[in-house]
Scaffold this motif. Structure first.
Motif, PDB file in Angstrom:
ATOM      1  N   ASN A 694       0.804  -1.221   0.000  1.00 19.36           N
ATOM      2  CA  ASN A 694       0.000   0.000   0.000  1.00 19.36           C
ATOM      3  C   ASN A 694       0.834   1.267   0.000  1.00 19.36           C
ATOM      4  OD1 ASN A 694      -2.520  -0.928  -0.233  1.00 19.36           O
ATOM      5  ND2 ASN A 694      -2.724  -1.399   1.938  1.00 19.36           N
ATOM      6  N   PHE A 695       2.127   1.131   0.298  1.00 15.12           N
ATOM      7  CA  PHE A 695       2.985   2.317   0.212  1.00 15.12           C
ATOM      8  C   PHE A 695       3.553   2.383  -1.193  1.00 15.12           C
ATOM      9  CE2 PHE A 695       2.734   1.547   4.696  1.00 15.12           C
ATOM     10  CZ  PHE A 695       2.467   2.824   5.154  1.00 15.12           C
ATOM     11  N   ASN A 696       2.899   3.130  -2.010  1.00 15.12           N
ATOM     12  CA  ASN A 696       3.339   3.238  -3.390  1.00 15.12           C
ATOM     13  C   ASN A 696       3.311   4.699  -3.802  1.00 15.12           C
ATOM     14  OD1 ASN A 696       0.595   3.877  -4.075  1.00 15.12           O
ATOM     15  ND2 ASN A 696       0.179   1.702  -3.727  1.00 15.12           N
ATOM     16  N   ARG A 697       3.532   4.932  -5.070  1.00 12.54           N
ATOM     17  CA  ARG A 697       3.657   6.318  -5.511  1.00 12.54           C
ATOM     18  C   ARG A 697       2.368   7.126  -5.360  1.00 12.54           C
ATOM     19  NH1 ARG A 697       2.774   6.498 -11.589  1.00 12.54           N
ATOM     20  NH2 ARG A 697       1.991   4.437 -12.088  1.00 12.54           N
ATOM     21  N   TYR A 698       1.257   6.433  -5.167  1.00 17.59           N
ATOM     22  CA  TYR A 698       0.013   7.189  -5.018  1.00 17.59           C
ATOM     23  C   TYR A 698      -0.310   7.491  -3.553  1.00 17.59           C
ATOM     24  CZ  TYR A 698      -0.632   5.537  -9.773  1.00 17.59           C
ATOM     25  OH  TYR A 698      -0.471   5.271 -11.099  1.00 17.59           O
ATOM     26  N   SER A 699       0.481   6.888  -2.636  1.00 18.14           N
ATOM     27  CA  SER A 699       0.125   7.012  -1.222  1.00 18.14           C
ATOM     28  C   SER A 699       0.114   8.456  -0.745  1.00 18.14           C
ATOM     29  CB  SER A 699       1.104   6.230  -0.357  1.00 18.14           C
ATOM     30  OG  SER A 699       1.245   4.946  -0.828  1.00 18.14           O
ATOM     31  N   HIS A 700       1.090   9.207  -1.173  1.00 15.72           N
ATOM     32  CA  HIS A 700       1.158  10.590  -0.668  1.00 15.72           C
ATOM     33  C   HIS A 700       1.158  11.567  -1.831  1.00 15.72           C
ATOM     34  CE1 HIS A 700       1.768   9.046   3.294  1.00 15.72           C
ATOM     35  NE2 HIS A 700       2.703   8.257   2.831  1.00 15.72           N
ATOM     36  N   ARG A 701       0.081  11.579  -2.539  1.00 18.40           N
ATOM     37  CA  ARG A 701      -0.011  12.507  -3.659  1.00 18.40           C
ATOM     38  C   ARG A 701      -0.198  13.921  -3.140  1.00 18.40           C
ATOM     39  NH1 ARG A 701      -4.718  11.562  -6.763  1.00 18.40           N
ATOM     40  NH2 ARG A 701      -5.451  10.429  -4.951  1.00 18.40           N
ATOM     41  N   ASP A 702       0.293  14.882  -3.915  1.00 18.84           N
ATOM     42  CA  ASP A 702       0.090  16.280  -3.535  1.00 18.84           C
ATOM     43  C   ASP A 702      -1.223  16.745  -4.168  1.00 18.84           C
ATOM     44  OD1 ASP A 702       0.261  18.833  -2.794  1.00 18.84           O
ATOM     45  OD2 ASP A 702       1.916  19.388  -4.115  1.00 18.84           O
ATOM     46  N   VAL A 703      -2.223  16.859  -3.344  1.00 15.88           N
ATOM     47  CA  VAL A 703      -3.548  17.198  -3.883  1.00 15.88           C
ATOM     48  C   VAL A 703      -3.944  18.622  -3.518  1.00 15.88           C
ATOM     49  CG1 VAL A 703      -4.375  14.834  -3.912  1.00 15.88           C
ATOM     50  CG2 VAL A 703      -4.655  16.180  -1.859  1.00 15.88           C
ATOM     51  N   ASP A 704      -2.975  19.349  -3.008  1.00 13.74           N
ATOM     52  CA  ASP A 704      -3.277  20.712  -2.553  1.00 13.74           C
ATOM     53  C   ASP A 704      -3.823  21.581  -3.679  1.00 13.74           C
ATOM     54  OD1 ASP A 704      -3.085  21.205   0.017  1.00 13.74           O
ATOM     55  OD2 ASP A 704      -1.329  22.519  -0.077  1.00 13.74           O
ATOM     56  N   GLY A 705      -4.946  22.178  -3.426  1.00 10.10           N
ATOM     57  CA  GLY A 705      -5.489  23.158  -4.365  1.00 10.10           C
ATOM     58  C   GLY A 705      -6.163  22.569  -5.585  1.00 10.10           C
ATOM     59  N   LEU A 706      -6.242  21.226  -5.659  1.00 11.58           N
ATOM     60  CA  LEU A 706      -6.908  20.644  -6.824  1.00 11.58           C
ATOM     61  C   LEU A 706      -8.410  20.627  -6.610  1.00 11.58           C
ATOM     62  CD1 LEU A 706      -4.498  17.673  -7.543  1.00 11.58           C
ATOM     63  CD2 LEU A 706      -4.776  19.714  -8.875  1.00 11.58           C
ATOM     64  N   PRO A 707      -9.177  20.874  -7.667  1.00  8.52           N
ATOM     65  CA  PRO A 707     -10.641  20.918  -7.488  1.00  8.52           C
ATOM     66  C   PRO A 707     -11.195  19.539  -7.124  1.00  8.52           C
ATOM     67  CG  PRO A 707     -10.053  21.153  -9.773  1.00  8.52           C
ATOM     68  CD  PRO A 707      -8.776  21.162  -9.024  1.00  8.52           C
ATOM     69  N   GLU A 708     -12.327  19.600  -6.418  1.00  8.87           N
ATOM     70  CA  GLU A 708     -12.905  18.372  -5.875  1.00  8.87           C
ATOM     71  C   GLU A 708     -13.278  17.378  -6.963  1.00  8.87           C
ATOM     72  OE1 GLU A 708     -16.433  17.551  -2.830  1.00  8.87           O
ATOM     73  OE2 GLU A 708     -15.543  19.537  -2.766  1.00  8.87           O
ATOM     74  N   TRP A 709     -13.894  17.907  -8.035  1.00  3.57           N
ATOM     75  CA  TRP A 709     -14.350  16.997  -9.091  1.00  3.57           C
ATOM     76  C   TRP A 709     -13.173  16.297  -9.747  1.00  3.57           C
ATOM     77  CZ3 TRP A 709     -12.215  18.320 -13.676  1.00  3.57           C
ATOM     78  CH2 TRP A 709     -11.895  19.656 -13.888  1.00  3.57           C
ATOM     79  N   PHE A 710     -12.062  17.042  -9.818  1.00  5.55           N
ATOM     80  CA  PHE A 710     -10.875  16.470 -10.428  1.00  5.55           C
ATOM     81  C   PHE A 710     -10.325  15.346  -9.557  1.00  5.55           C
ATOM     82  CE2 PHE A 710      -6.261  16.403 -10.904  1.00  5.55           C
ATOM     83  CZ  PHE A 710      -6.167  16.172 -12.257  1.00  5.55           C
ATOM     84  N   LEU A 711     -10.280  15.631  -8.237  1.00 11.26           N
ATOM     85  CA  LEU A 711      -9.758  14.622  -7.316  1.00 11.26           C
ATOM     86  C   LEU A 711     -10.642  13.396  -7.296  1.00 11.26           C
ATOM     87  CD1 LEU A 711      -8.509  16.733  -4.325  1.00 11.26           C
ATOM     88  CD2 LEU A 711      -7.169  15.347  -5.865  1.00 11.26           C
TER      89      LEU A 711
END
Ligand SMILES: C[S@@+](CC[C@H](N)C(=O)[O-])C[C@H]1O[C@@H](n2cnc3c(N)ncnc32)[C@H](O)[C@@H]1O
Length: 848
Positions: A694-711
């Motif tokens: 479960n610790f992979n490249r998606y584990s700690h994505r930087d989602v700061d400031g991204l719109p909700e629908w996009f996330l």
């Protein structure tokens, strides 16, 4: 009654109406709500000071969001009507009296947050307003430094004036994190911007110059102006963002023509003046009269001198030549003459290359404008497309797959470098949910301000619509889809901040803690003298250069966020911040402490049960976060002594994890899950392996400031693709086949409806036959016959209503609505079709 203005700043927009609807005293409330949504400082605060609080909408929001029994103190020049849970008083925040009153209210408590939304009575000259506001900000910062606890938050409004960067620099020295942002509810046309400063460094000593407006706003030498450009390119009018020159508050400048003749820098004069005057004052310059009488001083020259601002290039050349001739007549020294001649020639000669250059520039400008407008059009089209897409999505015609994809990674040759352009056009801000665009600290006021003005209202509208439609879609979805609801609830519970343990301030507690604090203060004061050296302020702000050899201006420039993390810049020697704070966990002990903390945080994670491997990665992350929160709150509880009431997890999410015999009833429905289940069952994989996976490249994505629908959309794909075995795939296929063999819900519903109607009919018949049975005037045979009739009538299907076919010819051609003379149901048909069908029938008959 207030007058509703439809245009300009006074427009009563949606925030105004929303504020009214929600019972807030001002639309400003939404600015705080939006800032808090982004930075989450109110939930964590227990003591808050609101400077310049009238009419009190920020206090209202704080009272709503902060934990119960928090201490909220509001102050303003204007009276504030009482607000429940808020102490307010009337005072000028720049005075000592205000500080004393605040101290009285806070006793020995330190504030977690200080808010400042102050604006002086605007309406005088813009520069004056901006400067007064900047001074007010500095005053509020002064109060904040007095009352804030270490790590506290200071939120202030600033006008984007020339003092903006100076203020930002001061904030950066006093706080760990400084972010400037403009909430959506702040009007685009307004120069206001909000700065959220987090992590107050609480220096023990501070150079008073830090908070002294004279040294903070001290003028820095500006680069020499390019007067030549002003003269030869008069059409390009730069807006005076900087305001007026010091001591010069007029826009009209005039000088006697003799000065122009004598000056050594005629171009500078032509660039800065509005008029060259021939007017002769009593006992004035004799040269002035002589120049006016010269035959060279034609009417045309006079007209040119009358209004320099309207002149073109040719006129300026004419004036310069005329000046040279007059100088010759006046008999300046030959050397000077020669020089002047040379200069004039140069000046005239210079015009030629400039012409070409200007042409190129003009051409470039034109091309740039063309490009801009094309891009704008494209963006608008794109937004419209997105809107359509969302409508389709709401109608379940598509998935939210493609929305925003094109902005995720621009394509094309120089795609990487187009981000800046996108940002310039405001698209990045819009991608970031159209909420709050972090404003670059870079000192590019001019371009920044122009961008702000260029913001397209239509685009803004489209963006807002897009957002609200997405929100509506989510609401509808959560209303109709229980799974979606459960998912959302899980996500939210992961984000929840466990702050409910705060018990508030009871009087007794206040007394106790105040005593504690007093003791603490005494201790710290003692220690501060000898060992708290690092927390003191040592900068000499009067120095022009910093230790690293950078000027203060350069240091301020490189202090901006955009330079952070750039190799070589971080280790510029001689940090001129002026504040020495304890170095950040670089010592081995600190490192050890942080690793043990990390290990502790991971421990409960490892104990977590693997429930369903096919779950979204993001969901898992959220759950892990929640566990971490739980752990940290436990520790906090132990430290603070507050009793925490834990949430009963069994009351939540029952519909998402069904139970069977006290164990989760998990239905494995994906090939991935089946593969994992097989691997687990056969011992090929252990629980730990799964956790590690479960610790992979998606584990700690930087989602700061991204719109909700996009996330929301990205979360579906930002997960590792796990291999599936053929056996697992076959097993799932089989399972799905069995599932598909079952009647689907709709069919079942239709069948149930049919049954229900049949039962209703039967019931009616029973009642009727019961009535017939009791009928006295009928024989038994007659009764039986009538009941049989009744039954057979009920069993008969109702004949379908006939549909009249109307041929669309003659008077019926192209009509909309019911054709004349037609009753009941009808269908318009094409004459051709009818003929064709008849023909086909005839042919079929012949064949037989
Ligand atoms: C934009 S309003 C604040 C709105 C407030 N945040 C709210 O939510 O209702 C600005 C306020 O600053 C106040 N103000 C300006 N100068 C001040 C000063 N020197 N001391 C105290 N208040 C001041 C004005 O009286 C005005 O009420």
């Amino acid at each position: 009654m207030p007058v509703q203005k439809k245009h300009g700043k006074g427009r009563l927009d949606k925030w105004y109406h929303l504020a009214k609807e929600k019972g807030y005293r001002a639309r400003a409330s939404f600015k705080l709500i939006q800032l808090n949504k982004k930075f989450n400082f109110l939930e964590k605060s227990r003591v808050l000071i609101d400077l310049c609080a009238a009419p009190g909408s920020w206090c209202q929001v704080a009272a709503e969001v902060m934990p119960p029994n928090s201490l909220i103190v509001g102050v303003d020049l204007a009276p504030i009507k009482p607000i429940p849970r808020v102490i307010s008083f009337q005072s000028d925040i720049t005075t000592e009296k205000c500080r004393a009153t605040l101290r009285q209210h806070l006793k020995t408590f330190k504030a977690d947050t200080v808010l400042h939304d102050g604006a002086p009575n605007v309406g005088t000259a813009w520069v004056q307003d901006a400067f007064t506001q900047a001074e007010l900000v500095l005053q509020s910062l002064k109060l904040a430094t007095d009352f804030l606890r270490e790590g506290g938050t200071f939120v202030t409004k600033i006008f984007r004036s020339k003092d903006y960067n100076s203020l930002l620099w001061v904030f950066q020295q006093l706080f760990e994190k400084v972010e400037a942002t403009k909430p959506p509810s702040s009007r685009n046309v307004s120069a206001e911007i909000f700065v959220v400063c987090r992590g107050y460094k609480a220096p023990k000593r501070m150079d008073p110059k830090f908070l002294d407006s004279r040294s903070v706003f001290a003028e820095l030498a500006a680069p020499a102006p390019n007067n030549e450009a002003k003269v030869f390119n008069p059409e390009v009018k730069k807006r005076k963002r900087e305001g007026y020159e010091e001591g010069d508050y007029t826009q009209f400048h005039e000088a006697p023509v003799s000065e122009f003749i004598q000056t050594t820098d005629p171009i500078a004069m032509l660039g800065s003046l509005n008029k060259l005057s021939f007017e002769q004052k009593p006992n004035g310059d004799v040269a002035q009269a002589t120049i006016a009488k010269l035959p060279d001083t034609t009417d045309e020259i006079r007209a040119c001198c009358d209004d320099l601002k309207v002149l073109g290039r040719a006129d300026f050349k004419r004036l310069l030549r005329w000046r040279l001739r007059v100088r010759e007549i006046f008999g300046f020294s030959s050397k000077q003459k020669k020089n002047e001649e040379e200069k004039a020639e140069e000046e005239v000669a210079e015009v030629e290359p400039m012409d070409e250059e200007m042409q190129i520039q003009e051409e470039m400008q034109r091309l740039r404008e063309q490009d801009d407008s094309r891009k704008k059009k494209e963006r608008r089209k794109e937004n419209e497309r997105k809107q359509r897409e969302i409508v389709r999505m709401q109608l379940h015609m598509t998935t939210p797959m493609e929305i925003g994809m094109e902005q995720q990674g621009p394509s094309g040759e120089d795609a990487m470098f187009q981000l800046k352009q996108v940002d310039k056009a405001g698209a990045l801000g819009k991608i970031a949910k159209g909420k709050m665009a972090i404003v670059e600290d870079k000192a590019k006021e001019q371009s920044g301000d122009e961008d702000e003005d260029e913001s397209d209202p239509e685009e803004d509208l489209l963006d807002q619509e897009l957002e609200s439609m997405y929100e509506q879609y989510q609401e509808r979805k959560s209303a109709s889809d229980a799974k979606y609801r459960a998912k959302k609830a899980r996500k939210e519970s992961g984000k929840e901040i466990d702050d409910d343990d705060f018990e508030g301030f009871s009087d007794g507690e206040k007394e106790e803690s105040s005593e504690d604090e007093l003791m603490e203060d005494a201790d710290s004061d003692e220690s501060s003298d000898d060992e708290d050296g690092p927390k003191s302020l040592v900068t000499d702000l009067s120095k022009d250069k910093t230790e690293g050899g950078l000027t203060r201006r350069a240091a301020m420039f490189f202090d901006q966020d955009i330079f952070k993390g750039i190799d070589g810049l971080d280790d510029v020697p001689g940090d001129d911040s002026g504040i020495d704070v304890a170095s950040k966990s670089t010592s081995p002990e600190d490192k050890k402490a942080s690793t043990t903390k990390q290990a502790k945080a991971e421990k409960p994670k490892k104990e977590a049960k693997v429930v369903e491997e096919s779950e979204d990665e993001s969901e898992e992350d959220a759950e892990e976060d929640a566990e971490e929160d739980e752990w940290s709150s436990d520790e906090e509880e132990a430290k603070s002594g507050f009793e925490t009431v834990k949430r009963d997890e069994t009351q939540w999410d029952h519909d998402s994890i069904p139970m069977k015999d006290g164990r989760p009833d998990i239905d494995i429905i994906t090939a991935e899950a089946m593969t994992l289940a097989q691997q687990l069952a056969s011992g090929k994989k252990t629980k730990e392996d799964l956790l590690d996976d479960n610790f992979n490249r998606y584990s700690h994505r930087d989602v700061d400031g991204l719109p909700e629908w996009f996330l929301d959309d990205e979360n579906k794909h930002a997960r590792i693709q796990r291999p599936v075995t053929a056996a697992a795939a076959a097993a799932i296929k089989e399972k799905l086949r069995a599932l598909n063999a079952r009647p689907i819900k709709k069919v079942q519903e239709a069948k149930a409806r049919k049954k229900f109607h049949a039962a209703q009919k039967l019931e009616k018949l029973k009642k009727k036959s019961a009535l017939l049975e009791n009928e006295e005037g009928m024989t038994e045979k007659e009764k039986a016959q009538s009941i049989v009739k009744l039954m057979s009538r009920a069993a008969k299907k109702k004949p379908k209503k006939k549909v009249a076919v109307v041929v669309a010819r003659g008077g019926n051609r192209g009509i909309s609505g019911r054709p004349k003379g037609t009753k009941g149901k009808y269908k318009m048909v094409d004459a051709r079709l009818k003929k064709d069908i008849r023909g086909m029938k005839r042919a079929a008959k012949k064949k037989k």
